[in-house]
Write a protein that holds these residues in place. Structure first.
Motif, PDB file in Angstrom:
ATOM      1  N   GLU A  77       0.823  -1.217   0.000  1.00 44.10           N
ATOM      2  CA  GLU A  77       0.000   0.000   0.000  1.00 44.10           C
ATOM      3  C   GLU A  77       0.849   1.255   0.000  1.00 44.10           C
ATOM      4  O   GLU A  77       1.999   1.255   0.451  1.00 44.10           O
ATOM      5  N   ILE A  78       0.241   2.322  -0.546  1.00 46.79           N
ATOM      6  CA  ILE A  78       0.920   3.615  -0.603  1.00 46.79           C
ATOM      7  C   ILE A  78       0.887   4.209   0.798  1.00 46.79           C
ATOM      8  O   ILE A  78      -0.177   4.326   1.404  1.00 46.79           O
ATOM      9  N   VAL A  79       2.076   4.583   1.310  1.00 45.00           N
ATOM     10  CA  VAL A  79       2.102   5.165   2.651  1.00 45.00           C
ATOM     11  C   VAL A  79       2.324   6.669   2.627  1.00 45.00           C
ATOM     12  O   VAL A  79       1.981   7.368   3.572  1.00 45.00           O
ATOM     13  N   ARG A  80       2.910   7.198   1.550  1.00 46.90           N
ATOM     14  CA  ARG A  80       3.057   8.642   1.374  1.00 46.90           C
ATOM     15  C   ARG A  80       2.971   8.917  -0.108  1.00 46.90           C
ATOM     16  O   ARG A  80       3.408   8.093  -0.900  1.00 46.90           O
ATOM     17  N   ALA A  81       2.472  10.084  -0.501  1.00 48.98           N
ATOM     18  CA  ALA A  81       2.408  10.375  -1.944  1.00 48.98           C
ATOM     19  C   ALA A  81       2.229  11.853  -2.221  1.00 48.98           C
ATOM     20  O   ALA A  81       1.689  12.597  -1.399  1.00 48.98           O
ATOM     21  N   SER A  82       2.716  12.271  -3.403  1.00 47.37           N
ATOM     22  CA  SER A  82       2.373  13.574  -3.973  1.00 47.37           C
ATOM     23  C   SER A  82       1.700  13.254  -5.304  1.00 47.37           C
ATOM     24  O   SER A  82       1.405  12.090  -5.591  1.00 47.37           O
ATOM     25  N   ASN A  83       1.510  14.254  -6.185  1.00 47.21           N
ATOM     26  CA  ASN A  83       0.884  13.975  -7.482  1.00 47.21           C
ATOM     27  C   ASN A  83       1.729  13.046  -8.348  1.00 47.21           C
ATOM     28  O   ASN A  83       1.209  12.309  -9.170  1.00 47.21           O
ATOM     29  N   SER A  84       3.043  13.133  -8.187  1.00 46.88           N
ATOM     30  CA  SER A  84       3.901  12.397  -9.116  1.00 46.88           C
ATOM     31  C   SER A  84       4.904  11.479  -8.418  1.00 46.88           C
ATOM     32  O   SER A  84       5.773  10.914  -9.072  1.00 46.88           O
ATOM     33  N   ALA A  85       4.800  11.331  -7.123  1.00 49.51           N
ATOM     34  CA  ALA A  85       5.742  10.457  -6.407  1.00 49.51           C
ATOM     35  C   ALA A  85       5.010   9.722  -5.300  1.00 49.51           C
ATOM     36  O   ALA A  85       4.047  10.238  -4.736  1.00 49.51           O
ATOM     37  N   ALA A  86       5.458   8.514  -5.036  1.00 49.49           N
ATOM     38  CA  ALA A  86       4.799   7.727  -3.980  1.00 49.49           C
ATOM     39  C   ALA A  86       5.796   6.803  -3.300  1.00 49.49           C
ATOM     40  O   ALA A  86       6.790   6.376  -3.913  1.00 49.49           O
ATOM     41  N   LEU A  87       5.507   6.518  -2.047  1.00 56.62           N
ATOM     42  CA  LEU A  87       6.265   5.522  -1.296  1.00 56.62           C
ATOM     43  C   LEU A  87       5.322   4.361  -1.005  1.00 56.62           C
ATOM     44  O   LEU A  87       4.228   4.569  -0.481  1.00 56.62           O
ATOM     45  N   VAL A 120       8.369   6.163  -7.907  1.00 58.74           N
ATOM     46  CA  VAL A 120       7.883   5.339  -6.797  1.00 58.74           C
ATOM     47  C   VAL A 120       9.060   4.665  -6.088  1.00 58.74           C
ATOM     48  O   VAL A 120       9.902   4.035  -6.740  1.00 58.74           O
ATOM     49  N   LEU A 121       9.109   4.827  -4.794  1.00 62.55           N
ATOM     50  CA  LEU A 121      10.077   4.077  -3.989  1.00 62.55           C
ATOM     51  C   LEU A 121       9.314   3.014  -3.203  1.00 62.55           C
ATOM     52  O   LEU A 121       8.168   3.240  -2.812  1.00 62.55           O
TER      53      LEU A 121
END
Ligand SMILES: NC(=O)c1ccc[n+]([C@@H]2O[C@H](COP(=O)([O-])OP(=O)(O)OC[C@H]3O[C@@H](n4cnc5c(N)ncnc54)[C@H](O)[C@@H]3O)[C@@H](O)[C@H]2O)c1
Length: 364
Positions: A77-87, A120-121
């Protein structure tokens, strides 16, 4: 009647092999979609000639899946995100499945109007096999891809003794429609992948000088040294080392994944997730120019490279991905050759899971 014992390579039908691998992963607790993704990633590595990172790994993952190091029911699952980046937290899933979902997320973000980039990291993942599967996934979506991963240290650093860093698989993909396949680099930053050294050790064969340093940091031809404190050499000496730091800082440090010796060594502890981290980047070329113009410029660039004057004894100049594309087309038409050890281990696993009849169907 076909048997599971063999004395040489075995020719198999790739689609049926993928079907068998999917069933095996389902037997081990994976849902149908994740089982299909995992099987596809492993078989496609073989289709493209990356046998060191193909279906031969499936039997090796089994104790890790049963022990809990790889969670069959993981829900990344995504734990942090902006419009163009996600962890993404990979929830200790099979690396192939986690990285596939990370690449889908990067593709979605890069395709968003006003974005053009998906970065994405991933942390808390596991071994993902061949990095090229995911940059190919991104190239097949029409985007430029970059895929990196850390893993437990197996590679030397200039001036150090023993393994210091992962051999850092690195893959890029450029979408191309000129008939030679997408331009896809997929390699590790060690002179050779550790699996090649381990396979030589299993066959009892020496390796060329320059692939491995022993525990004292001296070059060796004995592949067993990789299990006795030795370390793989980095490509281009300090240059490969510096690039491996790039891979580790993004995939391990910035992602919050385990870093260097904190990444658990593959196979060592079947009950503990390895903590592996990945980096996935997708870029939409249409931010910079129209798709047709990009494809035309890339095709022209490829022609220029192909037309380079040839060295004595050489009849062609290649771009990354061309040999793999040819290998894949050939294997799809004429069957995929699996080595004897891979086939025997697959047969043992199929037998244990009551799937020997399905295995027989896989042979061509
Ligand atoms: N998951 C992990 O932790 C991990 C770790 C290490 C390696 N790997 C995988 O191991 C596999 C093998 O890695 P490797 O380092 O042995 O690869 P390799 O040294 O065989 O290099 C393969 C790459 O070089 C390109 N290539 C080969 N000949 C070429 C030529 N003449 N001109 C242009 N390009 C050419 C190929 O297209 C391919 O992209 C990869 O799939 C990699 O992702 C994974």
């Amino acid at each position: 009647m076909t048997t599971t014992t063999t004395t040489g390579p075995v020719l198999v039908d790739p689609a049926r092999l993928e079907g068998l691998a999917t069933s095996i992963l389902e037997d081990l607790g994976f849902g149908p979609q994740d089982a299909r993704i995992g099987a596809r990633a492993m078989v496609r590595a073989d289709l493209r000639g990356a046998h060191t990172h193909g279906i031969r790994y499936l039997p090796e993952y089994v104790p890790l899946i049963r022990g809990g190091a790889i969670r069959a029911d993981s829900k990344p699952e995504i734990v942090r995100a902006s419009n163009s980046a996600a962890l993404i937290d990979g929830d200790a899933g099979l690396g192939h499945v986690v990285a596939y979902h990370a690449a889908e997320q990067a593709i979605t973000m890069a395709a968003e109007p006003g974005s053009g980039v998906g970065f994405v990291l991933v942390r808390n993942s596991n071994h993902f096999g061949a990095a090229g599967f995911f940059s190919l996934q991104i190239a097949e979506a029409g985007l430029v891809g970059l895929v990196l991963s850390n893993s437990a240290p197996v590679m030397a650093a200039p001036g150090a003794r023993g393994p210091v860093i992962s051999n850092s698989p690195i893959s890029y993909g450029f979408p191309s429609n000129d008939g030679y396949g997408h331009i896809v680099l997929d390699m590790a930053l060690s002179d050779v992948a550790g699996s090649r050294v381990l396979m030589a050790a299993d066959r009892g064969e020496p390796i060329p000088l320059g692939w491995l340093l022993d525990a004292e940091g001296q070059p060796t031809t004995d592949p067993e040294q990789i299990r006795q404190g030795g370390a793989l050499t980095s490509i281009g000496g300090h240059k490969g080392w510096a690039l491996a730091l790039f891979v580790e800082i993004l995939s391990g440090v910035l992602s919050g994944a385990a870093v260097t010796h904190d990444v658990l060594k593959f196979r060592e502890r079947p009950t503990e997730p390895s903590g592996t981290g990945h980096t996935v980047l997708a870029v939409n070329p249409e931010v910079f120019m129209g798709r047709d113009e990009f494809e035309e410029r890339l095709a022209r660039f490829r022609r220029t490279v192909h037309e380079a004057p040839k060295a004595a004894g050489s009849d062609r100049v290649l771009l990354p991905g061309e040999l793999e594309h040819e290998h894949e087309l050939d294997a799809l038409s004429n069957g995929l050759a699996l080595d004897e050890t891979t086939w025997t281990e697959l047969a043992q696993l199929a037998g244990e899971l009551g799937r020997t009849a399905d295995l027989h169907d896989v042979r061509r």
